[in-house]
Design an enzyme around this catalytic site. Sequence first.
Site, PDB file in Angstrom:
ATOM      1  N   ASP A   6       7.597   1.868  -4.098  1.00 27.17           N
ATOM      2  CA  ASP A   6       7.727   0.412  -4.034  1.00 27.17           C
ATOM      3  C   ASP A   6       9.197   0.064  -4.172  1.00 27.17           C
ATOM      4  O   ASP A   6      10.001   0.849  -4.697  1.00 27.17           O
ATOM      5  CB  ASP A   6       6.918  -0.265  -5.146  1.00 27.17           C
ATOM      6  CG  ASP A   6       6.849  -1.780  -4.985  1.00 27.17           C
ATOM      7  OD1 ASP A   6       7.062  -2.270  -3.854  1.00 27.17           O
ATOM      8  OD2 ASP A   6       6.603  -2.477  -5.977  1.00 27.17           O
ATOM      9  N   SER A   7       9.546  -1.117  -3.714  1.00 26.23           N
ATOM     10  CA  SER A   7      10.920  -1.586  -3.871  1.00 26.23           C
ATOM     11  C   SER A   7      11.237  -1.876  -5.331  1.00 26.23           C
ATOM     12  O   SER A   7      12.402  -1.961  -5.710  1.00 26.23           O
ATOM     13  CB  SER A   7      11.156  -2.845  -3.027  1.00 26.23           C
ATOM     14  OG  SER A   7      10.263  -3.876  -3.432  1.00 26.23           O
ATOM     15  N   TYR A  38      13.004  -6.428  -1.532  1.00 22.76           N
ATOM     16  CA  TYR A  38      12.967  -6.189  -0.094  1.00 22.76           C
ATOM     17  C   TYR A  38      12.502  -7.429   0.670  1.00 22.76           C
ATOM     18  O   TYR A  38      12.774  -7.566   1.855  1.00 22.76           O
ATOM     19  CB  TYR A  38      11.990  -5.056   0.225  1.00 22.76           C
ATOM     20  CG  TYR A  38      12.499  -3.656   0.013  1.00 22.76           C
ATOM     21  CD1 TYR A  38      13.625  -3.387  -0.767  1.00 22.76           C
ATOM     22  CD2 TYR A  38      11.834  -2.574   0.585  1.00 22.76           C
ATOM     23  CE1 TYR A  38      14.064  -2.091  -0.970  1.00 22.76           C
ATOM     24  CE2 TYR A  38      12.266  -1.273   0.388  1.00 22.76           C
ATOM     25  CZ  TYR A  38      13.376  -1.036  -0.392  1.00 22.76           C
ATOM     26  OH  TYR A  38      13.805   0.257  -0.580  1.00 22.76           O
ATOM     27  N   GLY A  39      11.790  -8.299  -0.016  1.00 25.51           N
ATOM     28  CA  GLY A  39      11.080  -9.384   0.652  1.00 25.51           C
ATOM     29  C   GLY A  39      11.922 -10.348   1.450  1.00 25.51           C
ATOM     30  O   GLY A  39      11.429 -11.010   2.359  1.00 25.51           O
ATOM     31  N   CYS A  69       3.887  -1.146  -1.347  1.00 23.20           N
ATOM     32  CA  CYS A  69       4.748  -2.321  -1.198  1.00 23.20           C
ATOM     33  C   CYS A  69       4.343  -2.984   0.104  1.00 23.20           C
ATOM     34  O   CYS A  69       4.437  -2.369   1.171  1.00 23.20           O
ATOM     35  CB  CYS A  69       6.208  -1.887  -1.165  1.00 23.20           C
ATOM     36  SG  CYS A  69       7.397  -3.166  -0.713  1.00 23.20           S
ATOM     37  N   ASN A  70       3.859  -4.195   0.027  1.00 16.34           N
ATOM     38  CA  ASN A  70       3.382  -4.870   1.235  1.00 16.34           C
ATOM     39  C   ASN A  70       4.502  -5.097   2.235  1.00 16.34           C
ATOM     40  O   ASN A  70       4.299  -5.000   3.444  1.00 16.34           O
ATOM     41  CB  ASN A  70       2.719  -6.194   0.858  1.00 16.34           C
ATOM     42  CG  ASN A  70       1.334  -5.992   0.291  1.00 16.34           C
ATOM     43  OD1 ASN A  70       0.352  -5.922   1.006  1.00 16.34           O
ATOM     44  ND2 ASN A  70       1.249  -5.881  -1.028  1.00 16.34           N
ATOM     45  N   THR A  71       5.698  -5.394   1.735  1.00 13.92           N
ATOM     46  CA  THR A  71       6.823  -5.623   2.639  1.00 13.92           C
ATOM     47  C   THR A  71       7.164  -4.357   3.404  1.00 13.92           C
ATOM     48  O   THR A  71       7.356  -4.376   4.624  1.00 13.92           O
ATOM     49  CB  THR A  71       8.053  -6.112   1.851  1.00 13.92           C
ATOM     50  OG1 THR A  71       7.717  -7.316   1.162  1.00 13.92           O
ATOM     51  CG2 THR A  71       9.218  -6.383   2.775  1.00 13.92           C
ATOM     52  N   GLU A 162       8.912 -10.476 -12.489  1.00 18.42           N
ATOM     53  CA  GLU A 162       9.848  -9.443 -12.916  1.00 18.42           C
ATOM     54  C   GLU A 162      10.755  -9.922 -14.054  1.00 18.42           C
ATOM     55  O   GLU A 162      11.295  -9.110 -14.808  1.00 18.42           O
ATOM     56  CB  GLU A 162      10.677  -8.955 -11.731  1.00 18.42           C
ATOM     57  CG  GLU A 162       9.833  -8.219 -10.704  1.00 18.42           C
ATOM     58  CD  GLU A 162      10.625  -7.276  -9.830  1.00 18.42           C
ATOM     59  OE1 GLU A 162      11.867  -7.387  -9.822  1.00 18.42           O
ATOM     60  OE2 GLU A 162       9.993  -6.433  -9.165  1.00 18.42           O
ATOM     61  N   CYS A 196       0.625  -8.987  -2.231  1.00 14.83           N
ATOM     62  CA  CYS A 196       1.794  -8.427  -2.910  1.00 14.83           C
ATOM     63  C   CYS A 196       1.297  -7.715  -4.157  1.00 14.83           C
ATOM     64  O   CYS A 196       0.452  -8.249  -4.886  1.00 14.83           O
ATOM     65  CB  CYS A 196       2.798  -9.512  -3.275  1.00 14.83           C
ATOM     66  SG  CYS A 196       4.204  -8.917  -4.260  1.00 14.83           S
ATOM     67  N   THR A 197       1.826  -6.522  -4.411  1.00 18.23           N
ATOM     68  CA  THR A 197       1.322  -5.721  -5.526  1.00 18.23           C
ATOM     69  C   THR A 197       1.738  -6.265  -6.886  1.00 18.23           C
ATOM     70  O   THR A 197       1.221  -5.810  -7.914  1.00 18.23           O
ATOM     71  CB  THR A 197       1.782  -4.261  -5.388  1.00 18.23           C
ATOM     72  OG1 THR A 197       3.204  -4.219  -5.202  1.00 18.23           O
ATOM     73  CG2 THR A 197       1.099  -3.612  -4.196  1.00 18.23           C
ATOM     74  N   HIS A 198       2.649  -7.236  -6.927  1.00 18.33           N
ATOM     75  CA  HIS A 198       2.979  -7.906  -8.189  1.00 18.33           C
ATOM     76  C   HIS A 198       1.889  -8.893  -8.615  1.00 18.33           C
ATOM     77  O   HIS A 198       1.708  -9.150  -9.808  1.00 18.33           O
ATOM     78  CB  HIS A 198       4.280  -8.718  -8.046  1.00 18.33           C
ATOM     79  CG  HIS A 198       5.525  -7.905  -8.088  1.00 18.33           C
ATOM     80  ND1 HIS A 198       5.864  -7.025  -7.100  1.00 18.33           N
ATOM     81  CD2 HIS A 198       6.537  -7.864  -8.999  1.00 18.33           C
ATOM     82  CE1 HIS A 198       7.038  -6.470  -7.395  1.00 18.33           C
ATOM     83  NE2 HIS A 198       7.469  -6.959  -8.538  1.00 18.33           N
TER      84      HIS A 198
END
Length: 284
Positions: A6-7, A38-39, A69-71, A162, A196-198
């Site tokens: 992931d980023s 990255y988004g 990471c979806n992006t 974050e 999004c994984t967040h």
Amino acid sequence: MIGIFDSGYGGLTILGQIRKILPEYDYLYLGDNARAPYGTRSFDCIYHYTLDAVRYMFSQGCTLIILACNTASAKALRTIQQHDLPVINSQKSKVKNQKVNVLGVIRPTVEIVPSVTRTGHVGILATPATVSSESYVLELDKIASTLTVTQQPCPMWVPLIEAGEHNSEGAKYFIRKYLQEIIARDPMIDTLLLGCTHYPLIQPAIDAELANLGHPCRTIAQGEIVARSLANYLRRHPEYETQLQKGGSCRYLTTDDADRFSSAATLFLGNTVQAEHIEITVNQ
């Protein structure tokens, strides 16, 4: 090893669910925190950053890598699979007679959507980069072209999470704002996919706000879906299964400060980890 990339930190929500279902394997997690997020970056930048990480993880012994990471899944996966993996596999077959692969999180996620929605109206909550890629729209169209899909960019959610501010009043404001916007555009939405994984960290707050808005709607997070999809993939591809070590271990790597990563990872995993700082060498 199975690699999880992931980023930043969000992929830890995927890793946690994968380890619940497949605890026996060895794992390597890499967060490219130094170059996150990255988004908001360009297609070419995301592709090259992701490829750098993928090559590094293969050099560390990973056989399968999940772009958690979806992006990265939206903007880099297809090019890496079609352009780079054939070259990498050709090189590895000459040295160790190995085969490696890179998988994403978008396809397994969208596959369950048609069975969940009752109205056929689905919403995608994601980063601006994932929304602009239209990856979810395109994948959903392949498997259920009759669905009505509405996307909503949520640029403030990842920074708030974050920063540890996802339970703050400011976070509640932006959760309400983005939900109101997507519902206003399609009041028939009955399923919201968290792209999004967040976002699992604010899923309870999202559900609470949907209730406050009087809009009954199911939210879908990716962790367990991706984990079960990986388990199924390994059953169908024993050629990878035989290459994977089974020691139940997990290493955590970050391109940024290791202590900062270790501290933040606790928020996503609920347990203490010890991360290592690494430098990614480009074009390995």
